[in-house]
Each structure stands twice: as structure tokens, then as C-alpha cells.
Design an enzyme around this catalytic site. Sequence first.
Site, short mmCIF file in Angstrom:
data_model
loop_
_atom_site.label_atom_id
_atom_site.label_comp_id
_atom_site.label_asym_id
_atom_site.label_seq_id
_atom_site.Cartn_x
_atom_site.Cartn_y
_atom_site.Cartn_z
N CYS A 49 -2.07 -3.57 7.59
CA CYS A 49 -1.69 -3.98 8.80
C CYS A 49 -2.15 -2.50 9.78
O CYS A 49 -2.40 -1.34 9.07
CB CYS A 49 -0.17 -3.93 8.87
SG CYS A 49 1.04 -2.48 8.29
N GLU B 233 14.72 -31.22 -0.72
CA GLU B 233 15.65 -31.85 -1.83
C GLU B 233 16.47 -32.97 -1.36
O GLU B 233 17.24 -33.55 -2.19
CB GLU B 233 16.06 -30.92 -2.68
CG GLU B 233 15.35 -30.19 -3.68
CD GLU B 233 16.17 -29.72 -5.15
OE1 GLU B 233 17.21 -30.50 -5.15
OE2 GLU B 233 15.78 -28.72 -5.53
N TRP C 46 21.45 -37.96 -12.57
CA TRP C 46 19.85 -37.71 -13.04
C TRP C 46 19.17 -38.53 -13.72
O TRP C 46 19.32 -39.38 -14.56
CB TRP C 46 20.41 -36.53 -14.48
CG TRP C 46 21.34 -35.19 -13.94
CD1 TRP C 46 22.73 -35.12 -14.48
CD2 TRP C 46 21.26 -34.44 -13.04
NE1 TRP C 46 23.23 -34.11 -13.86
CE2 TRP C 46 22.35 -33.80 -12.97
CE3 TRP C 46 20.17 -34.03 -12.03
CZ2 TRP C 46 22.67 -32.54 -12.15
CZ3 TRP C 46 20.27 -33.16 -11.32
CH2 TRP C 46 21.46 -32.28 -11.15
N LEU D 152 22.89 -26.56 -4.86
CA LEU D 152 21.65 -26.13 -4.66
C LEU D 152 21.45 -24.61 -4.89
O LEU D 152 20.82 -23.89 -3.99
CB LEU D 152 21.44 -26.36 -3.11
CG LEU D 152 21.56 -27.84 -2.46
CD1 LEU D 152 21.34 -27.87 -1.09
CD2 LEU D 152 20.83 -28.62 -3.46
N ASP E 204 26.41 -36.50 -3.50
CA ASP E 204 26.10 -35.62 -4.63
C ASP E 204 27.01 -34.43 -4.70
O ASP E 204 27.18 -34.03 -5.76
CB ASP E 204 24.58 -35.40 -4.88
CG ASP E 204 23.89 -36.53 -5.09
OD1 ASP E 204 24.36 -37.50 -5.62
OD2 ASP E 204 22.48 -36.39 -4.79
N THR F 212 15.55 -38.30 4.57
CA THR F 212 15.08 -37.03 5.09
C THR F 212 13.78 -36.60 4.58
O THR F 212 13.07 -36.16 5.35
CB THR F 212 15.97 -35.97 4.38
OG1 THR F 212 17.12 -36.14 4.37
CG2 THR F 212 15.68 -34.63 4.58
N ALA G 124 12.74 -36.84 -7.64
CA ALA G 124 12.66 -37.57 -9.15
C ALA G 124 12.82 -39.09 -9.13
O ALA G 124 13.70 -39.54 -8.18
CB ALA G 124 13.61 -36.97 -10.32
N CYS H 274 -0.18 0.66 7.57
CA CYS H 274 -0.59 0.99 6.41
C CYS H 274 -1.87 1.69 6.52
O CYS H 274 -2.29 2.37 5.84
CB CYS H 274 -0.68 -0.19 5.75
SG CYS H 274 1.09 -0.89 4.96
N GLU I 19 0.69 -1.02 -0.14
CA GLU I 19 0.02 -0.01 -0.16
C GLU I 19 0.89 1.34 0.02
O GLU I 19 0.56 2.40 -0.71
CB GLU I 19 -0.90 0.17 1.46
CG GLU I 19 -1.93 -1.18 1.26
CD GLU I 19 -1.25 -2.37 2.16
OE1 GLU I 19 -2.15 -2.79 3.11
OE2 GLU I 19 -0.08 -2.64 1.89
#
Length: 308
Positions: free
Chosen positions: A52, A251, A150, A184, A180, A256, A131, A61, A27
Site C-alpha cells: 500500500c 445457507e 440432515w 450457525l 430449524d 433465499t 445439500a 507499507c 510486510e
Amino acid sequence: MVGCVIVVKDQIIAEGYTSPYGGAHAEVNAINSVKNLELLKQATLYVTLEPCAHYGKTPPCSDLIIAHKIPRIVIGCLDKHDKVCGKGISKLKAAGCEVIVGVLESECHDHHKRFFTYHTKKRPYIILKWAESNDGFIAPLSKFETKPVWISNPQSRQLVHQWRSEEQAILVGANTVIQDNPRLTTRAVAGPNPIRVVIDLNNSLPDSSHIFNSEAKTIRLTSNEVDTNKPLAEQLCTKLYEHHITSIIIEGGQKTLQTFIDAGLWDEARIFSSELNLIEGVRKPKINGTLVTKKIIESDTLKILIND
């Protein structure tokens, strides 16, 4: 980000959206972009989230709207933050503003789902991602090199980088880093890198790992922060909340991912299915959820589940 549009006689005279954390709200940015402030006295201000009514990083705001005598306010959805939640609307009405609430409410609520999750559940909005091969594996049992194998195609992997740029953080376990050595980051698209979070309970990962380079901020969670005798996922959510992380992509590997699934601590699961067969490997996580999206990306199929 909250979005705001100011209209006079069906003409848009200003637009604004939330600045980065600590900066001006939508705003404020919209009002500040109006060249002729007298027009505000006959304007309608549309905003996706309730203005707010408290002093935080910035002034309220609702006070600014009242000060400029904007007569009509259209609000998408209530702000569930306990410091706001109806207070902004009450203040506007008390000042004589016409206030309309609930326009495109479900769309606005979905747009702000990360914000609502953070404030109501005291944890980030959690997106699981993996994947899987055609025969149900997410990784081979063993590899000759320390780098990813992959399973998804290049188009799917580029989409993952886009997702990374859209969320605040990304999390993996120590074993994923060992196997790996991922970066990231968002190398395949133009966009900000997420904060990298790694579960390193034994504090055993070498500092030379890519995840600790200078490309992005990294938070290492060790046994100093986590009690291994208590449920892990709940503690991780608490730590992420304390770091003010509103959304995160998990990921990590099967362990995990399954930890968050079994605890019921997830909101979306984004799963790529490939035509590749691994014959043997690490089994995909077990998950139940409601399928909301299914699409083909070249040779892959992307399924998005929600936890309801």
C-alpha cells in the site's frame, strides 16, 4: 490475508501475514521479525499483493520498505483498491527499488478474490451452500420438530463447519430459523464463528432463537433497513458491504438461495448430493454455473460451481 517472505541469498530470513482488521500488514510483520536489519539492504521481499501507498488504519507499507532500503520487490498481483492500484509500485520504483510484478499472478489473484470482490463490486464474496437429496429436494415439506433434517453425512457437515470458520459471515432467512432454529457456529471444528446474518423483514423472530445467543455476533436485517418493493439481493449486498463483510456463506432455504441466484449475485455454489431419497419436499434451487470441483465424501458427492 496478504503473505510476505523476505529472502537473502536464497535463505528466508522473515515471514509475515496480515494481522486482523486494523493491525499491521504482512510486510510490516515480516520486516519487524528481522533480527539483523542490515540484512534488509541486500534482501528480496516477496509479497502476494502490491504494498500500500496510503495512510489507512496503518502507515504505507511502501514507505517502510523504502526506509529499510530493500532493493528488490517481487509482487504477485496489483491491488485493485482505488487508493493503491499501481501507486505502491510507482513509489517503490521512484525510490530506486527493482520491482517485478505478476509472479504467480493467477494464484495470488485467486487467493485474494474476497478482497478484490469487496473493493471492485462493493459486495462480499458470496458462497451458496446447500445439500440436496438424490431425488432433488433440500428439505421435507413438513417436520415434527424444530431442528434440521440432515441430508448430507457427518463428514460433509464437519466440512461445512470448517468453511464457516474460513468466511467472515453466514446468512439465512427467517423461515430457516423458524424451521430449524440453527446456531450457525463452528461447533464441529476448532475455529472462529462467523458473523450470523438473518433476514427478518417482519422483525418477528423470537429473541430466544439460537441465532441470537451470545456464541457469535448476529446482524438482523429488518424492513427498517430493506425496502421490500426493491430487489432484495442487491439491497442485502449493499447492507453487507456497509457492515464491512468481505465474504459470506448463504445457507438459507430455497427462496433465499434462489433470490441470489436469480440476481446473479453469487461467486461459488457448494452443493452436496446425497444418496437419500425424500420422495417429496422443497425443490432444490435452479442454478447454472461452471463445474470446477467434484469429489466424493463418503456417501455424498460435493460439486463446486463458479459463476462466470
